[in-house]
Design a protein around this motif. Structure first.
Motif, PDB file in Angstrom:
ATOM      1  N   THR A   1      27.020  -1.149 123.607  1.00 35.51           N
ATOM      2  CA  THR A   1      26.658  -2.417 124.258  1.00 35.51           C
ATOM      3  C   THR A   1      26.905  -3.589 123.326  1.00 35.51           C
ATOM      4  O   THR A   1      27.416  -4.638 123.739  1.00 35.51           O
ATOM      5  N   LEU A   2      26.558  -3.421 122.051  1.00 40.71           N
ATOM      6  CA  LEU A   2      26.764  -4.485 121.071  1.00 40.71           C
ATOM      7  C   LEU A   2      28.244  -4.787 120.897  1.00 40.71           C
ATOM      8  O   LEU A   2      28.645  -5.962 120.847  1.00 40.71           O
TER       9      LEU A   2
ATOM     10  N   ARG B   1      33.672  -9.464 133.329  1.00 39.35           N
ATOM     11  CA  ARG B   1      34.535  -8.727 134.253  1.00 39.35           C
ATOM     12  C   ARG B   1      34.583  -7.232 133.920  1.00 39.35           C
ATOM     13  O   ARG B   1      34.531  -6.397 134.820  1.00 39.35           O
ATOM     14  N   TRP B   2      34.699  -6.900 132.626  1.00 42.87           N
ATOM     15  CA  TRP B   2      34.920  -5.507 132.251  1.00 42.87           C
ATOM     16  C   TRP B   2      33.932  -4.998 131.192  1.00 42.87           C
ATOM     17  O   TRP B   2      34.138  -3.934 130.633  1.00 42.87           O
ATOM     18  N   GLY B   3      32.867  -5.760 130.925  1.00 43.39           N
ATOM     19  CA  GLY B   3      31.928  -5.363 129.880  1.00 43.39           C
ATOM     20  C   GLY B   3      31.322  -3.989 130.085  1.00 43.39           C
ATOM     21  O   GLY B   3      31.227  -3.189 129.134  1.00 43.39           O
ATOM     22  N   ALA B   4      30.920  -3.664 131.310  1.00 47.05           N
ATOM     23  CA  ALA B   4      30.313  -2.358 131.582  1.00 47.05           C
ATOM     24  C   ALA B   4      31.310  -1.230 131.346  1.00 47.05           C
ATOM     25  O   ALA B   4      30.958  -0.183 130.780  1.00 47.05           O
TER      26      ALA B   4
ATOM     27  N   GLU C   1      33.345   3.274 127.952  1.00 48.21           N
ATOM     28  CA  GLU C   1      34.444   3.907 127.229  1.00 48.21           C
ATOM     29  C   GLU C   1      34.095   4.108 125.756  1.00 48.21           C
ATOM     30  O   GLU C   1      34.380   5.163 125.180  1.00 48.21           O
ATOM     31  N   VAL C   2      33.476   3.093 125.145  1.00 40.45           N
ATOM     32  CA  VAL C   2      33.090   3.201 123.737  1.00 40.45           C
ATOM     33  C   VAL C   2      32.032   4.277 123.567  1.00 40.45           C
ATOM     34  O   VAL C   2      32.064   5.077 122.620  1.00 40.45           O
ATOM     35  N   SER C   3      31.077   4.320 124.482  1.00 43.34           N
ATOM     36  CA  SER C   3      30.019   5.314 124.420  1.00 43.34           C
ATOM     37  C   SER C   3      30.584   6.727 124.560  1.00 43.34           C
ATOM     38  O   SER C   3      30.155   7.657 123.864  1.00 43.34           O
ATOM     39  N   ALA C   4      31.561   6.889 125.453  1.00 36.03           N
ATOM     40  CA  ALA C   4      32.155   8.213 125.660  1.00 36.03           C
ATOM     41  C   ALA C   4      33.037   8.634 124.494  1.00 36.03           C
ATOM     42  O   ALA C   4      33.094   9.822 124.146  1.00 36.03           O
ATOM     43  N   SER C   5      33.729   7.685 123.879  1.00 32.12           N
ATOM     44  CA  SER C   5      34.661   8.008 122.793  1.00 32.12           C
ATOM     45  C   SER C   5      33.980   8.181 121.446  1.00 32.12           C
ATOM     46  O   SER C   5      34.529   8.819 120.543  1.00 32.12           O
ATOM     47  N   GLY C   6      32.820   7.544 121.299  1.00 24.69           N
ATOM     48  CA  GLY C   6      32.096   7.686 120.044  1.00 24.69           C
ATOM     49  C   GLY C   6      32.575   6.739 118.960  1.00 24.69           C
ATOM     50  O   GLY C   6      33.327   5.790 119.210  1.00 24.69           O
ATOM     51  N   ILE C   7      32.161   7.031 117.733  1.00 26.64           N
ATOM     52  CA  ILE C   7      32.398   6.127 116.611  1.00 26.64           C
ATOM     53  C   ILE C   7      33.877   5.942 116.310  1.00 26.64           C
ATOM     54  O   ILE C   7      34.280   4.932 115.736  1.00 26.64           O
TER      55      ILE C   7
ATOM     56  N   ASP D   1      39.133   0.253 117.021  1.00 22.30           N
ATOM     57  CA  ASP D   1      40.019  -0.260 118.073  1.00 22.30           C
ATOM     58  C   ASP D   1      39.297  -1.262 118.972  1.00 22.30           C
ATOM     59  O   ASP D   1      39.888  -2.242 119.434  1.00 22.30           O
ATOM     60  N   THR D   2      38.008  -1.011 119.207  1.00 21.83           N
ATOM     61  CA  THR D   2      37.233  -1.934 120.046  1.00 21.83           C
ATOM     62  C   THR D   2      37.079  -3.282 119.355  1.00 21.83           C
ATOM     63  O   THR D   2      37.230  -4.335 119.978  1.00 21.83           O
ATOM     64  N   LEU D   3      36.773  -3.258 118.062  1.00 24.60           N
ATOM     65  CA  LEU D   3      36.653  -4.509 117.298  1.00 24.60           C
ATOM     66  C   LEU D   3      37.984  -5.256 117.260  1.00 24.60           C
ATOM     67  O   LEU D   3      38.032  -6.476 117.432  1.00 24.60           O
ATOM     68  N   ALA D   4      39.071  -4.509 117.042  1.00 25.93           N
ATOM     69  CA  ALA D   4      40.394  -5.139 117.004  1.00 25.93           C
ATOM     70  C   ALA D   4      40.742  -5.739 118.356  1.00 25.93           C
ATOM     71  O   ALA D   4      41.328  -6.829 118.444  1.00 25.93           O
ATOM     72  N   GLY D   5      40.367  -5.047 119.432  1.00 27.77           N
ATOM     73  CA  GLY D   5      40.637  -5.570 120.775  1.00 27.77           C
ATOM     74  C   GLY D   5      39.874  -6.850 121.048  1.00 27.77           C
ATOM     75  O   GLY D   5      40.413  -7.795 121.645  1.00 27.77           O
ATOM     76  N   ALA D   6      38.613  -6.908 120.603  1.00 27.55           N
ATOM     77  CA  ALA D   6      37.825  -8.127 120.791  1.00 27.55           C
ATOM     78  C   ALA D   6      38.440  -9.292 120.012  1.00 27.55           C
ATOM     79  O   ALA D   6      38.580 -10.395 120.539  1.00 27.55           O
ATOM     80  N   ALA D   7      38.811  -9.037 118.750  1.00 28.99           N
ATOM     81  CA  ALA D   7      39.410 -10.094 117.932  1.00 28.99           C
ATOM     82  C   ALA D   7      40.730 -10.570 118.543  1.00 28.99           C
ATOM     83  O   ALA D   7      41.016 -11.779 118.594  1.00 28.99           O
TER      84      ALA D   7
END
Length: 254
Positions: free
Chosen positions: A5-6, A18-21, A26-32, A37-43
């Motif tokens: 969530t964070l 639009r796509w936060g949930a 996806e992050v929760s399912a994929s794990g650490i 990649d999630t941080l890079a996508g946000a940036a």
């Protein structure tokens, strides 16, 4: 708060709405393993506002206006964190070393939201301003009175550490509330056009790049200090963010 969530909350508001949930799931399912990649996508998305969806008209411009002033506030804190020098000044009496201020100030003027010049609107604006800045204004007043009293000059040990901590917390809190004020004004004010915003970002990025360059020259000529080096790198990063975002906004408008 879960890490997924964070991480989802790091994305631009429109993307998050639009796509936060989906991102969180996806992050929760994929794990650490998915965190980098999630941080890079946000940036990456923050640097490409032209790719943002809009849940209401003008959302991108509103978010970028607040973000732009957040960059200015962060830059001000960075500049204050290092002992002032003759190579990077903010003084009209030293035009050569204050040259970076010119594009910076022009960018601020171009990006400023313009509230409607009507009696009722101005009264609401005054009320919002007083409510938003009352707490930081009180904190700054207490800081000034403490400085005038002479207590800070003779403080040592725990008292000195407490005063220094209070000083920086006050500056940070004031910067945060100023950005909050811009966000609240932007809800009803006339926002700058996309063209003005892109031009403002490019000007601010240019000013910060000049400041970083001047700071780097000073480091090269003298023995580098960790704080000066960190300041130079941070200013360079903020300049890169502003210029990259401004170019992307201009490309999306073309």
């Amino acid at each position: 708060m879960r890490a997924a969530t964070l991480l989802a909350r790091l994305y631009p508001p429109a993307v998050r709405e639009r796509w936060g949930a989906d991102i969180s799931r996806e992050v929760s399912a994929s794990g650490i393993r998915s965190w980098p990649d999630t941080l890079a996508g946000a940036a990456r998305l923050w640097l490409h506002p032209g790719d943002w969806p809009e849940t209401f008209t003008g959302q991108t411009r509103r978010v970028l206006t607040v973000t732009l002033f957040a960059i200015i506030a962060t830059s001000g804190l960075l500049l204050r964190a290092v002992t002032p020098s003759t190579t990077l000044t903010a003084d009209v009496r030293h035009p050569a070393t204050s040259l970076w201020l010119a594009p910076l100030l022009l960018g601020i003027i171009l990006a400023a939201p313009l509230p409607p010049l009507r009696g009722e609107a101005l009264r609401r604006l005054t009320t919002v301003t007083v409510r938003t800045l009352a707490a930081p204004g009180t904190a700054v007043l207490a800081m000034v009175l403490t400085a005038w009293s002479g207590v800070a000059e003779h403080a040592t040990g725990f008292t000195e550490a407490a005063l220094v901590t209070y000083y920086w917390l006050t500056l940070g809190f004031t910067a945060l509330r100023l950005c909050t004020l811009v966000a609240r004004i932007a809800q009803t004010a006339a926002l700058p056009t996309t063209r003005r915003l892109s031009t403002a970002l490019l000007h601010i990025g240019t000013g910060l790049a000049l400041a970083a360059s001047q700071s780097l020259l000073a480091i090269v000529r003298t023995a580098p200090r960790p704080d000066s080096l960190a300041q130079t790198l941070a200013l360079g990063l903020l300049a890169t963010v502003a210029i990259s975002t401004g170019h992307d906004l201009r490309r999306a408008r073309a």
